[in-house]
Design a protein around this motif. Structure first.
Motif, short mmCIF file in Angstrom:
data_model
loop_
_atom_site.label_atom_id
_atom_site.label_comp_id
_atom_site.label_asym_id
_atom_site.label_seq_id
_atom_site.Cartn_x
_atom_site.Cartn_y
_atom_site.Cartn_z
N ILE A 1 22.44 73.48 31.48
CA ILE A 1 21.32 72.67 30.99
C ILE A 1 20.28 72.48 32.08
O ILE A 1 20.60 72.09 33.21
N THR A 2 19.03 72.77 31.75
CA THR A 2 17.90 72.37 32.58
C THR A 2 17.29 71.14 31.94
O THR A 2 16.66 71.24 30.88
N GLY A 3 17.50 70.01 32.54
CA GLY A 3 17.06 68.76 31.94
C GLY A 3 17.95 67.62 32.40
O GLY A 3 18.59 67.70 33.45
N SER A 4 18.00 66.56 31.62
CA SER A 4 18.82 65.40 31.96
C SER A 4 19.36 64.78 30.68
O SER A 4 18.79 64.95 29.61
N LEU A 5 20.49 64.07 30.83
CA LEU A 5 21.15 63.45 29.69
C LEU A 5 21.03 61.94 29.81
O LEU A 5 21.47 61.35 30.81
N ASP A 6 20.47 61.30 28.79
CA ASP A 6 20.36 59.85 28.73
C ASP A 6 21.20 59.40 27.54
O ASP A 6 20.87 59.67 26.38
N ILE A 7 22.31 58.70 27.82
CA ILE A 7 23.35 58.53 26.81
C ILE A 7 23.32 57.13 26.21
O ILE A 7 23.56 56.13 26.90
N TYR A 8 23.03 57.08 24.91
CA TYR A 8 23.08 55.87 24.10
C TYR A 8 24.19 56.04 23.06
O TYR A 8 23.95 55.97 21.87
N ALA A 9 25.40 56.30 23.49
CA ALA A 9 26.51 56.59 22.58
C ALA A 9 27.82 56.34 23.30
O ALA A 9 27.87 56.26 24.54
N ASN A 10 28.89 56.23 22.52
CA ASN A 10 30.22 55.99 23.07
C ASN A 10 31.02 57.29 23.11
O ASN A 10 30.86 58.17 22.26
N ASN A 11 31.92 57.37 24.10
CA ASN A 11 32.92 58.44 24.19
C ASN A 11 32.31 59.84 24.22
O ASN A 11 32.79 60.77 23.59
N VAL A 12 31.23 59.97 24.98
CA VAL A 12 30.62 61.28 25.19
C VAL A 12 31.33 61.99 26.33
O VAL A 12 31.65 61.37 27.36
N THR A 13 31.60 63.28 26.17
CA THR A 13 32.26 64.08 27.20
C THR A 13 31.36 65.25 27.58
O THR A 13 30.91 66.01 26.72
N VAL A 14 31.10 65.39 28.88
CA VAL A 14 30.40 66.56 29.41
C VAL A 14 31.42 67.31 30.26
O VAL A 14 31.95 66.77 31.23
N ILE A 15 31.71 68.55 29.89
CA ILE A 15 32.80 69.28 30.54
C ILE A 15 32.43 70.75 30.70
O ILE A 15 31.78 71.34 29.83
N ASP A 16 32.84 71.32 31.83
CA ASP A 16 32.60 72.75 32.10
C ASP A 16 31.15 73.12 31.85
O ASP A 16 30.84 74.08 31.13
N SER A 17 30.22 72.39 32.44
CA SER A 17 28.81 72.62 32.24
C SER A 17 28.07 72.50 33.57
O SER A 17 28.65 72.17 34.61
N ARG A 18 26.77 72.78 33.52
CA ARG A 18 25.90 72.60 34.68
C ARG A 18 24.65 71.85 34.23
O ARG A 18 24.05 72.18 33.21
N ILE A 19 24.27 70.83 35.02
CA ILE A 19 23.05 70.07 34.76
C ILE A 19 22.11 70.29 35.95
O ILE A 19 22.46 69.95 37.08
N THR A 20 20.95 70.84 35.71
CA THR A 20 19.92 70.93 36.75
C THR A 20 18.81 69.98 36.34
O THR A 20 18.03 70.26 35.43
N SER A 21 18.77 68.83 36.99
CA SER A 21 17.93 67.72 36.53
C SER A 21 16.46 67.92 36.91
O SER A 21 16.13 68.45 37.97
N ASP A 22 15.60 67.44 36.02
CA ASP A 22 14.18 67.34 36.32
C ASP A 22 13.71 65.92 36.05
O ASP A 22 12.55 65.68 35.75
#
Length: 374
Positions: A145-166
């Protein structure tokens, strides 16, 4: 009748007597079977059963999948598949640092590095920019992922991924939500391209009052990499923090882990490699910064980590801190002779209820004794 016994007969009698003594030592009452190296190899009473090999991770779903139906077991096996380490799983007994000093690198001492953290599967590129997640139970797996995650939710899982934040963060959990897990993921940014005058602030930020889990992650570039008051941070590799002058025109203070106090839960920092090579002139703060910025610091466990760099390697919470347990850590001298530029630890509250400082050493094996908080 001759009373002389032949040499062969005498030898046989002596061997039988010796064998009887050994067997009695192995199987007699009160014997220590864990320390049975003197026992014959074929004696059942002398054998100890080792821990079975950890099972491999469950078969992953399709590359690049994001689904609102989590897998049966979204959290993988504690054993990384890239290169095993000598450490127990986060909930297990930590190793003894005294036996792991003098290592050329954290990985050589069994601590997390690039080989044991980050994604384990092929990734599918996905440019998201700012992504607000509002689906409970969402699993993000196999995405670059090129971007960012803003989480308004329960029980979210991020696994085996890549985040390149902007953005200001890589992954952020908003107040009022819980259950976030970030596992086997690389979280980074492009130096000079962030919103804070070219800098980026937080790799994982927990703005809420619930615990989150961050494990086996490869984290770099962010000024305050892992920012939270409560959570379970384990088996992570935080490195190559990028100093920058923030929008206020000052060098951003940098920390591999930072907590501002006032936490309502427990913060566990166990078996991580936490490196802050930022120079003192460019805003170095700590490798672990426990600061009473928004309230009293309480209930923090810092156990079995490889820690190096910062002005002080550890800021201990100051005079009001309670329930701070710092045990079995190695404070590496790879950046400074005293681990941090000014020393190992500052603001340690000796008299705080439940505060424990035990078996913390420099990487050459010397025990570290903290000075009292000023």
């Amino acid at each position: 009748m001759s009373r002389r016994t032949s040499r062969n007969s005498l030898t046989g009698l002596l061997f039988a007597a010796l064998l009887a003594v050994l067997c009695a030592a192995c199987s007699g009452p009160g014997s220590d079977r864990a320390a049975s190296s003197k026992c014959p190899g074929d004696g059942p009473a002398c054998r100890t059963s080792g821990s079975p090999a950890s099972p491999g991770p469950a078969a992953s779903t399709a590359v690049g999948e994001a689904t609102d139906r989590p897998a049966a077991s979204p959290s993988p096996s504690p054993s990384p598949t890239k290169k095993p380490t000598a450490s127990a799983s986060p909930g297990g007994t930590s190793g003894a640092p005294a036996a792991r000093v003098g290592c050329a690198s954290p990985g050589a001492c069994g601590f997390p590095d690039a080989d044991t953290t980050g994604p384990r599967i092929a990734l599918k590129p996905k440019k998201t920019g700012y992504w607000a997640i509002r689906t409970d139970g969402l699993v993000i797996r196999g995405q670059d992922i090129t971007g960012s995650l803003d989480i308004y939710a329960n029980n979210v899982t991020v696994i085996d991924s890549r985040i390149t934040s902007d953005s200001w963060w890589g992954i952020n959990l908003r107040p009022g939500f819980s259950g976030l897990k970030v596992l086997h993921t690389e979280i980074t940014a492009v130096p000079g391209k962030g919103p804070d005058n070219g800098g980026v602030d937080y790799a994982v930020s927990n703005m809420g009052g619930s615990s989150i889990e961050v494990g086996w992650c490869d984290v770099s570039v962010f000024g305050d990499a892992l920012s939270m008051g409560q959570g379970n941070l384990h088996d992570n590799y935080v490195h190559d923090i990028e100093p920058f002058v923030n929008l206020g025109g000052e060098w951003q203070h940098t920390n591999a882990v930072i907590s501002g106090g006032g936490n309502t839960g427990h913060l566990t920092i166990r078996h991580n490699t936490l490196l802050n090579a930022t120079s003192l002139k460019q805003g170095a703060s700590g490798s672990i910064g426990l600061f009473a910025d928004t309230g009293v610091v309480r209930n923090v466990t810092v156990d079995d980590n490889w820690i190096a760099g910062g002005a002080y390697a550890l800021y201990g919470g100051s005079t009001g801190a309670t329930g701070i347990k710092v045990t079995d850590n190695i404070f590496s001298t790879e950046y400074h002779p005293a681990s941090g530029g000014y020393g190992v630890v500052a603001h340690w509250n000796h008299s705080g209820a439940g505060n424990v400082w035990r078996n913390n050493r420099l990487s050459d094996g010397r025990l570290v004794k903290p000075e009292p908080a000023a």
